[in-house]
Design a protein around this motif. Structure first.
Motif, PDB file in Angstrom:
ATOM      1  N   ALA A 359      46.632  61.686  72.916  1.00 62.63           N
ATOM      2  CA  ALA A 359      45.183  61.864  73.015  1.00 62.63           C
ATOM      3  C   ALA A 359      44.767  63.311  73.235  1.00 62.63           C
ATOM      4  O   ALA A 359      43.567  63.610  73.175  1.00 62.63           O
ATOM      5  N   TYR A 360      45.729  64.221  73.460  1.00 62.52           N
ATOM      6  CA  TYR A 360      45.377  65.611  73.788  1.00 62.52           C
ATOM      7  C   TYR A 360      46.292  66.588  73.045  1.00 62.52           C
ATOM      8  O   TYR A 360      47.396  66.242  72.651  1.00 62.52           O
ATOM      9  N   ASP A 361      45.831  67.831  72.917  1.00 62.02           N
ATOM     10  CA  ASP A 361      46.618  68.876  72.248  1.00 62.02           C
ATOM     11  C   ASP A 361      45.854  70.198  72.383  1.00 62.02           C
ATOM     12  O   ASP A 361      44.671  70.251  72.014  1.00 62.02           O
ATOM     13  N   PRO A 362      46.511  71.239  72.928  1.00 63.78           N
ATOM     14  CA  PRO A 362      47.852  71.308  73.518  1.00 63.78           C
ATOM     15  C   PRO A 362      47.852  70.815  74.970  1.00 63.78           C
ATOM     16  O   PRO A 362      46.813  70.761  75.615  1.00 63.78           O
ATOM     17  N   ILE A 363      49.045  70.549  75.485  1.00 62.65           N
ATOM     18  CA  ILE A 363      49.207  69.902  76.785  1.00 62.65           C
ATOM     19  C   ILE A 363      50.224  70.645  77.635  1.00 62.65           C
ATOM     20  O   ILE A 363      51.296  71.029  77.146  1.00 62.65           O
ATOM     21  N   VAL A 364      49.902  70.804  78.913  1.00 62.75           N
ATOM     22  CA  VAL A 364      50.912  71.093  79.919  1.00 62.75           C
ATOM     23  C   VAL A 364      51.149  69.776  80.648  1.00 62.75           C
ATOM     24  O   VAL A 364      50.241  69.226  81.279  1.00 62.75           O
ATOM     25  N   TRP A 365      52.338  69.282  80.521  1.00 59.20           N
ATOM     26  CA  TRP A 365      52.680  67.910  80.922  1.00 59.20           C
ATOM     27  C   TRP A 365      53.334  67.913  82.294  1.00 59.20           C
ATOM     28  O   TRP A 365      54.348  68.596  82.503  1.00 59.20           O
ATOM     29  N   ILE A 366      52.769  67.144  83.224  1.00 61.68           N
ATOM     30  CA  ILE A 366      53.402  66.903  84.525  1.00 61.68           C
ATOM     31  C   ILE A 366      54.019  65.520  84.482  1.00 61.68           C
ATOM     32  O   ILE A 366      53.324  64.525  84.255  1.00 61.68           O
ATOM     33  N   ALA A 367      55.340  65.451  84.685  1.00 59.77           N
ATOM     34  CA  ALA A 367      56.061  64.182  84.503  1.00 59.77           C
ATOM     35  C   ALA A 367      57.179  64.059  85.525  1.00 59.77           C
ATOM     36  O   ALA A 367      57.594  65.030  86.155  1.00 59.77           O
ATOM     37  N   GLY A 368      57.674  62.825  85.651  1.00 58.50           N
ATOM     38  CA  GLY A 368      58.831  62.575  86.505  1.00 58.50           C
ATOM     39  C   GLY A 368      58.558  61.537  87.570  1.00 58.50           C
ATOM     40  O   GLY A 368      57.425  61.184  87.865  1.00 58.50           O
ATOM     41  N   GLY A 369      59.636  61.054  88.168  1.00 56.51           N
ATOM     42  CA  GLY A 369      59.576  60.003  89.180  1.00 56.51           C
ATOM     43  C   GLY A 369      60.809  59.136  89.065  1.00 56.51           C
ATOM     44  O   GLY A 369      61.909  59.640  88.826  1.00 56.51           O
ATOM     45  N   LEU A 370      60.625  57.824  89.193  1.00 59.26           N
ATOM     46  CA  LEU A 370      61.726  56.875  89.029  1.00 59.26           C
ATOM     47  C   LEU A 370      61.734  56.358  87.592  1.00 59.26           C
ATOM     48  O   LEU A 370      60.765  55.745  87.147  1.00 59.26           O
ATOM     49  N   ALA A 371      62.823  56.575  86.881  1.00 57.64           N
ATOM     50  CA  ALA A 371      62.873  56.261  85.451  1.00 57.64           C
ATOM     51  C   ALA A 371      63.016  54.767  85.162  1.00 57.64           C
ATOM     52  O   ALA A 371      62.723  54.325  84.054  1.00 57.64           O
ATOM     53  N   LYS A 372      63.482  53.981  86.103  1.00 54.61           N
ATOM     54  CA  LYS A 372      63.665  52.532  85.914  1.00 54.61           C
ATOM     55  C   LYS A 372      64.548  52.223  84.701  1.00 54.61           C
ATOM     56  O   LYS A 372      64.326  51.261  83.976  1.00 54.61           O
ATOM     57  N   GLY A 373      65.535  53.073  84.465  1.00 52.63           N
ATOM     58  CA  GLY A 373      66.447  52.834  83.350  1.00 52.63           C
ATOM     59  C   GLY A 373      65.960  53.342  82.011  1.00 52.63           C
ATOM     60  O   GLY A 373      66.628  53.149  80.995  1.00 52.63           O
ATOM     61  N   ALA A 374      64.805  54.007  81.985  1.00 49.97           N
ATOM     62  CA  ALA A 374      64.237  54.483  80.718  1.00 49.97           C
ATOM     63  C   ALA A 374      64.974  55.722  80.221  1.00 49.97           C
ATOM     64  O   ALA A 374      65.579  56.474  80.975  1.00 49.97           O
ATOM     65  N   THR A 375      64.883  55.933  78.904  1.00 52.41           N
ATOM     66  CA  THR A 375      65.347  57.173  78.285  1.00 52.41           C
ATOM     67  C   THR A 375      64.135  57.860  77.651  1.00 52.41           C
ATOM     68  O   THR A 375      63.131  57.209  77.330  1.00 52.41           O
ATOM     69  N   PHE A 376      64.221  59.175  77.442  1.00 50.83           N
ATOM     70  CA  PHE A 376      63.033  59.948  77.104  1.00 50.83           C
ATOM     71  C   PHE A 376      63.136  60.711  75.784  1.00 50.83           C
ATOM     72  O   PHE A 376      62.203  61.425  75.415  1.00 50.83           O
ATOM     73  N   ASP A 377      64.230  60.551  75.059  1.00 50.11           N
ATOM     74  CA  ASP A 377      64.412  61.313  73.820  1.00 50.11           C
ATOM     75  C   ASP A 377      63.331  61.018  72.791  1.00 50.11           C
ATOM     76  O   ASP A 377      62.749  61.946  72.209  1.00 50.11           O
ATOM     77  N   GLU A 378      63.070  59.766  72.541  1.00 51.38           N
ATOM     78  CA  GLU A 378      62.076  59.411  71.524  1.00 51.38           C
ATOM     79  C   GLU A 378      60.694  59.904  71.916  1.00 51.38           C
ATOM     80  O   GLU A 378      59.946  60.434  71.082  1.00 51.38           O
ATOM     81  N   LEU A 379      60.338  59.755  73.183  1.00 51.95           N
ATOM     82  CA  LEU A 379      59.042  60.218  73.664  1.00 51.95           C
ATOM     83  C   LEU A 379      58.882  61.718  73.447  1.00 51.95           C
ATOM     84  O   LEU A 379      57.861  62.181  72.904  1.00 51.95           O
ATOM     85  N   VAL A 380      59.878  62.491  73.860  1.00 56.38           N
ATOM     86  CA  VAL A 380      59.795  63.948  73.734  1.00 56.38           C
ATOM     87  C   VAL A 380      59.784  64.369  72.269  1.00 56.38           C
ATOM     88  O   VAL A 380      59.009  65.240  71.863  1.00 56.38           O
ATOM     89  N   GLU A 381      60.608  63.731  71.470  1.00 59.31           N
ATOM     90  CA  GLU A 381      60.674  64.080  70.050  1.00 59.31           C
ATOM     91  C   GLU A 381      59.325  63.879  69.372  1.00 59.31           C
ATOM     92  O   GLU A 381      58.881  64.704  68.568  1.00 59.31           O
ATOM     93  N   LYS A 382      58.639  62.771  69.695  1.00 57.21           N
ATOM     94  CA  LYS A 382      57.352  62.481  69.072  1.00 57.21           C
ATOM     95  C   LYS A 382      56.244  63.414  69.560  1.00 57.21           C
ATOM     96  O   LYS A 382      55.279  63.678  68.834  1.00 57.21           O
ATOM     97  N   SER A 383      56.373  63.900  70.798  1.00 59.01           N
ATOM     98  CA  SER A 383      55.269  64.637  71.427  1.00 59.01           C
ATOM     99  C   SER A 383      55.502  66.133  71.518  1.00 59.01           C
ATOM    100  O   SER A 383      54.619  66.866  71.970  1.00 59.01           O
ATOM    101  N   ALA A 384      56.673  66.616  71.097  1.00 57.95           N
ATOM    102  CA  ALA A 384      57.063  68.012  71.335  1.00 57.95           C
ATOM    103  C   ALA A 384      56.036  69.014  70.821  1.00 57.95           C
ATOM    104  O   ALA A 384      55.739  70.015  71.492  1.00 57.95           O
TER     105      ALA A 384
END
Length: 475
Positions: A359-384
């Motif tokens: 929904a935004y561009d460009p972004i400074v992204w604040i992220a992190g916490g408990l991953a609950k077993g998630a992986t982040f490669d696809e998310l980062v690749e799509k949003s880089a």
């Protein structure tokens, strides 16, 4: 069912808390012999137990594994995992296990009450917003309704209280659906499917199957996301009432039996006389707050369920205009030095965060916490390409840092080696340093909050407080 069915029935309620305590009280009031079992034995649990015991309800703390002798039914809090020993013992004894939603469904016509139909919503993300939009639309149509389930009015209160509703807008989690085998909605929607709560369900297949239960027995419409084929697959697999229709929603131009968007207008090609050639205007994209793509999808799903219930187009527009989103859901906080600060602390998984980043561009992204077993490669690749920079906090921030290094090595990353609540203030300051006028600093953590905060609300409040402090300094 009748009140007589419950007289003297031995019911075990699994878990104190927001669903267990009301269930215990309702069952006790119906004449059942109720025993509450709870794993925890802390000060809060002891206080809750004392209140229930004063009302004549037996409570057993510190032992949620053993099935009380004589149990004829177990009613569980939705978060209790299916592999708990209590449920194994119940299965071996031939005892049914219901969740609070199943209990409410069974009691909705108690002693001949006229039960309000349910319009149900589930999905990995967007449930609460969609249900609240739906309730706003139904109210605009002059119908007596409530947003119930995980939000708003308790389902048990809605079906047993003094209010007489025309229809209920019901939010249902995968946990609740797992324990609700006989639920049969008027119409239902699965908004989307993405990996979440896999530690509870055991696999993506099991998670999807539980979500798909919402379609079982639907009478009028099964609403699915045309951009998410897995949701349409669940419709195909569902055993519905003859004549129930599959209704899609799309952010593009809708085909027959779909709702979609044309030139900034939300349109209906499903609930019109000639859906091959006609489309009905429902609202403008600008009527939706905020008009981010995933929120437009929420609005279309809500509109589809409302139209399935016979709501006129004018009420869809009026309801969407009246709706205001809950806090911490892509919530604008402030602008400081030409940089917008947006709180989407509710984005606790990668699917929600992907929608937020889109929904935004460009972004400074604040992220992190408990991953609950998630992986982040696809998310980062799509949003880089949208990222100006990233500021990482929380216990599992290294997983996001590694994904950024693999797929967005040019994006500057600030790794805050802190998990205290004060880290949010530092994160906002680091984000402000990276941002340029016209950018958006977006809190969309893609992780749960409990490593640092009591819940996502507290995390969002800490972000907003830090932004306001920054604004005051720069004023």
């Amino acid at each position: 069912m009748s009140t007589q069915d419950w007289q003297g029935k031995h019911v075990t309620v699994a878990g104190l808390g927001v669903s267990g305590i009301p269930a215990a009280r309702v069952l006790h009031g119906l004449g059942a012999v109720v025993t509450v079992v709870n794993d925890g034995d802390d000060e809060r649990a002891r206080a809750q137990a004392a209140e229930l015991e004063a009302e004549g309800i037996t409570v057993r703390l510190g032992d949620g594994a053993t099935l009380p002798e004589g149990t004829e039914l177990v009613v569980t809090a939705p978060g209790w995992k299916p592999d708990k020993p209590l449920f194994t013992a119940a299965a071996e004894a031939g005892v049914e296990v219901w969740g609070d939603v199943e209990l409410a469904w069974r009691l909705r016509d108690l002693d001949g009450r006229e039960a309000a139909p349910w319009l149900a919503v589930t999905g990995t993300n967007g449930k609460t917003t969609t249900v609240r939009m739906l309730a706003a639309i139904l109210e605009a149509a002059g119908l007596k309704t409530a947003a119930v389930g995980n939000i708003g009015v308790s389902l048990l209160d809605a079906v047993l209280g003094g209010e007489k509703y025309d229809v209920l807008a019901v939010e249902l989690s995968s946990y609740q659906l797992h324990w609700a085998p006989s639920l049969r909605a008027h119409s239902a929607a699965v908004l989307n499917l993405a990996p979440d709560h896999l530690d509870w369900h055991g696999s993506m297949e099991a998670y999807a199957a539980d979500k798909g239960r919402v379609y079982e027995g639907n009478t009028v419409a099964c609403v699915y996301n045309a951009a998410d084929p897995a949701t349409e697959d669940l419709v195909r697999e569902a055993d519905v009432v003859e004549g129930c229709r599959a209704i899609g929603f799309t952010l593009g131009t809708p085909g027959p039996s779909q709702l979609g968007v044309v030139d900034g207008i939300l349109v209906d090609r499903a609930f019109v006389e000639n859906r091959q050639k006609q489309a009905q205007e429902l609202a403008q994209v600008s009527d939706v707050d905020p008009p981010a793509p995933h929120n437009i999808a929420n609005a279309l799903a809500a509109a589809a369920l409302a139209r399935a219930f016979g709501v006129e187009p004018a009420a869809v527009r009026e309801g969407l205009r009246a709706f205001r989103p809950d806090a911490h859901r892509i919530e604008y906080v402030d602008e400081v030095d030409g940089v917008a600060y947006v709180d989407d602390s509710k984005a606790t998984n990668t699917h929600a965060t992907e929608a937020s980043l889109a929904a935004y561009d460009p972004i400074v992204w604040i992220a992190g916490g408990l991953a609950k077993g998630a992986t982040f490669d696809e998310l980062v690749e799509k949003s880089a390409k949208r990222l100006r920079g990233a500021v990482l906090i929380g216990a599992d921030r290294a997983l996001i840092a590694e994904a950024l290094a693999r797929h967005a090595p040019e994006v500057p990353v600030v790794d805050l080696d802190r998990t205290d609540t004060g880290a949010m203030s530092a994160a906002v300051r680091e984000a402000a340093r990276l941002a340029r006028p016209g950018d958006t600093v977006l809190l969309a953590p893609a992780c749960a909050s409990m490593d640092m905060f009591a819940n996502y609300n507290k995390r969002g409040e800490a972000f907003a407080d830090a932004v306001r402090a920054l604004a005051a300094e720069r004023a």
